[in-house]
Write a protein that holds these residues in place. Structure first.
Motif, PDB file in Angstrom:
ATOM      1  N   UNK A 316       0.849  -1.184   0.000  1.00 28.62           N
ATOM      2  CA  UNK A 316       0.000   0.000   0.000  1.00 28.62           C
ATOM      3  C   UNK A 316       0.888   1.237   0.000  1.00 28.62           C
ATOM      4  N   UNK A 317       0.671   2.111  -0.963  1.00 31.03           N
ATOM      5  CA  UNK A 317       1.502   3.310  -1.107  1.00 31.03           C
ATOM      6  C   UNK A 317       0.725   4.518  -0.583  1.00 31.03           C
ATOM      7  N   UNK A 318       1.248   5.211   0.428  1.00 34.33           N
ATOM      8  CA  UNK A 318       0.525   6.369   0.979  1.00 34.33           C
ATOM      9  C   UNK A 318       0.598   7.578   0.057  1.00 34.33           C
ATOM     10  N   UNK A 319      -0.338   8.484   0.257  1.00 37.50           N
ATOM     11  CA  UNK A 319      -0.370   9.738  -0.503  1.00 37.50           C
ATOM     12  C   UNK A 319      -0.311  10.906   0.474  1.00 37.50           C
ATOM     13  N   UNK A 320      -0.034  12.103  -0.028  1.00 31.37           N
ATOM     14  CA  UNK A 320      -0.019  13.279   0.827  1.00 31.37           C
ATOM     15  C   UNK A 320      -0.506  14.492   0.045  1.00 31.37           C
ATOM     16  N   UNK A 321      -1.040  15.443   0.768  1.00 24.27           N
ATOM     17  CA  UNK A 321      -1.604  16.637   0.150  1.00 24.27           C
ATOM     18  C   UNK A 321      -0.501  17.633  -0.182  1.00 24.27           C
ATOM     19  N   UNK A 322      -0.542  18.135  -1.424  1.00 24.57           N
ATOM     20  CA  UNK A 322       0.385  19.184  -1.847  1.00 24.57           C
ATOM     21  C   UNK A 322      -0.438  20.458  -2.080  1.00 24.57           C
ATOM     22  N   UNK A 323      -0.387  21.389  -1.115  1.00 25.45           N
ATOM     23  CA  UNK A 323      -1.162  22.619  -1.226  1.00 25.45           C
ATOM     24  C   UNK A 323      -0.372  23.638  -2.035  1.00 25.45           C
ATOM     25  N   UNK A 324      -0.998  24.093  -3.135  1.00 27.10           N
ATOM     26  CA  UNK A 324      -0.342  25.090  -3.980  1.00 27.10           C
ATOM     27  C   UNK A 324      -1.295  26.271  -4.167  1.00 27.10           C
ATOM     28  N   UNK A 325      -1.286  26.876  -5.328  1.00 20.81           N
ATOM     29  CA  UNK A 325      -1.978  28.157  -5.499  1.00 20.81           C
ATOM     30  C   UNK A 325      -3.418  28.043  -5.978  1.00 20.81           C
ATOM     31  N   UNK A 326      -3.863  26.847  -6.382  1.00 26.37           N
ATOM     32  CA  UNK A 326      -5.167  26.746  -7.046  1.00 26.37           C
ATOM     33  C   UNK A 326      -6.354  26.613  -6.092  1.00 26.37           C
ATOM     34  N   UNK A 327      -6.102  26.532  -4.791  1.00 26.43           N
ATOM     35  CA  UNK A 327      -7.197  26.476  -3.820  1.00 26.43           C
ATOM     36  C   UNK A 327      -7.057  27.616  -2.821  1.00 26.43           C
TER      37      UNK A 327
END
Length: 333
Positions: A316-327
């Motif tokens: 199982x490969x985890x994911x993570x949130x990448x917060x950038x400019x579009x939100x």
């Protein structure tokens, strides 16, 4: 399936197809000298009889192909390009070539690609892309792959549940939940989800994560379905004008919104999933749930090169949130 008297041999295929042993061999290996119609007939007979080349015997005879077969849903999709990059680099390090084929998310075409790779005696097969909620859609492919492994072949998949082989699996429920939670924390209540078909396990799992978070927050998203492709996402985004009230956020395609003259994130926030390399190069840079695509390809290749285990391995490969400019936070009127 194989008769009780023993495995199906190439000679059985030749006899059933009414051709010589040499012709059957050339047809199944894609060699010149056999007409297209006859070659297709031989392949169909081989499939119907359950013929699968004995890869282990070929290796002992010194006849390995030094080729890994890779089947992807969409060969021009950046998602699969990055996965393929990890596989190709890993293969080159072991002096192996990678033969890439394209299934177009069609179970029958995928089965044909699998069968072709098997009869070509490739050293191993990797299949990348979502499976189907209904296991019956993959049952024939599973049978062929299981027999291929029993005869010495190795198989690994990326993002599949039902094929009974080693698998690298993104945590798609968590991926959906991460995306929804980010929008909830920014105060978004009117959200449009651009989704692929619920018949795909990847979509079903991501929607499960998305809806569970929104339900707890009292948000009722609008969900539109289209093809699980960049073009499908763009078509959904192009229909926003059909809504009585424009959503404040969308899981969709940034470029299409900009073509419609919408300012991101001033007019609408956008969040994506998978974090393909181009996401951070867009203007504005795309907020996304990042999945390590290249690494998944490398992991799958590593599984392929290990001896078979008693039970299929799961990574199982985890994911993570990448917060950038579009939100951005919802603007109060």
């Amino acid at each position: 399936m194989f008769p009780s008297s023993g495995p199906v041999l190439l000679s059985d295929v030749a006899a059933a197809a009414g051709v010589s042993l040499a012709t059957a061999s050339r047809a199944l290996n894609g060699q010149a000298g056999v007409g297209a119609a006859l070659a297709e007939k031989v392949r169909e007979v081989a499939h119907d009889l359950g013929y699968v080349a004995n890869v282990h015997a070929r290796q002992l005879a010194g006849g390995t192909t030094s080729v890994i077969g890779l089947i992807v849903h969409e060969i021009d999709d950046p998602f699969f390009t990055e996965i393929a990059g990890g596989i190709v680099r890993s293969a080159l390090a072991e002096n192996l070539m990678v033969q890439v084929s394209h299934s177009g998310r069609d179970p029958e075409q995928e089965l044909r690609e699998i069968t072709t790779l098997v009869v070509q005696d490739v050293d191993g097969i990797i299949i990348a892309g979502s499976g189907y909620v209904d296991p019956a859609k993959e049952a024939r492919a599973k049978d062929v792959l299981q027999t291929y492994q029993q005869r010495g072949g190795r198989v690994a998949v990326i993002g599949r549940h039902h094929l009974g082989v080693d698998a690298v699996l993104p945590d798609n429920v968590a991926i959906g939940a991460l995306a929804a939670d980010h929008l909830v924390k920014l105060g978004h209540q009117n959200v449009l989800v651009a989704s692929g078909s619920e018949q795909l396990t990847t979509i079903a799992d991501r929607l499960s994560g998305i809806c569970s978070v929104f339900e707890k927050a009292g948000v009722q998203p609008t969900v539109w379905h289209d093809a699980f492709t960049l073009a499908g996402g763009a078509r959904i985004a192009s229909r926003i004008g059909d809504l009585a009230t424009r959503p404040s956020a969308i899981l969709a395609i940034l470029q299409e919104l900009r073509r419609q003259g919408m300012r991101v994130p001033d007019d609408i926030s956008v969040i994506g999933i998978d974090d393909i390399a181009v996401a951070q190069s867009l203007a504005p840079a795309l907020t996304t749930v990042a999945v390590p695509l290249t690494e998944m390809g490398e992991i799958a290749f590593g599984m392929l090169r290990k001896p078979a285990a008693v039970r299929p391995r799961r990574r199982i490969v985890p994911a993570h949130l990448m917060v950038r400019e579009s939100t951005a936070e919802v603007r109060q009127n």
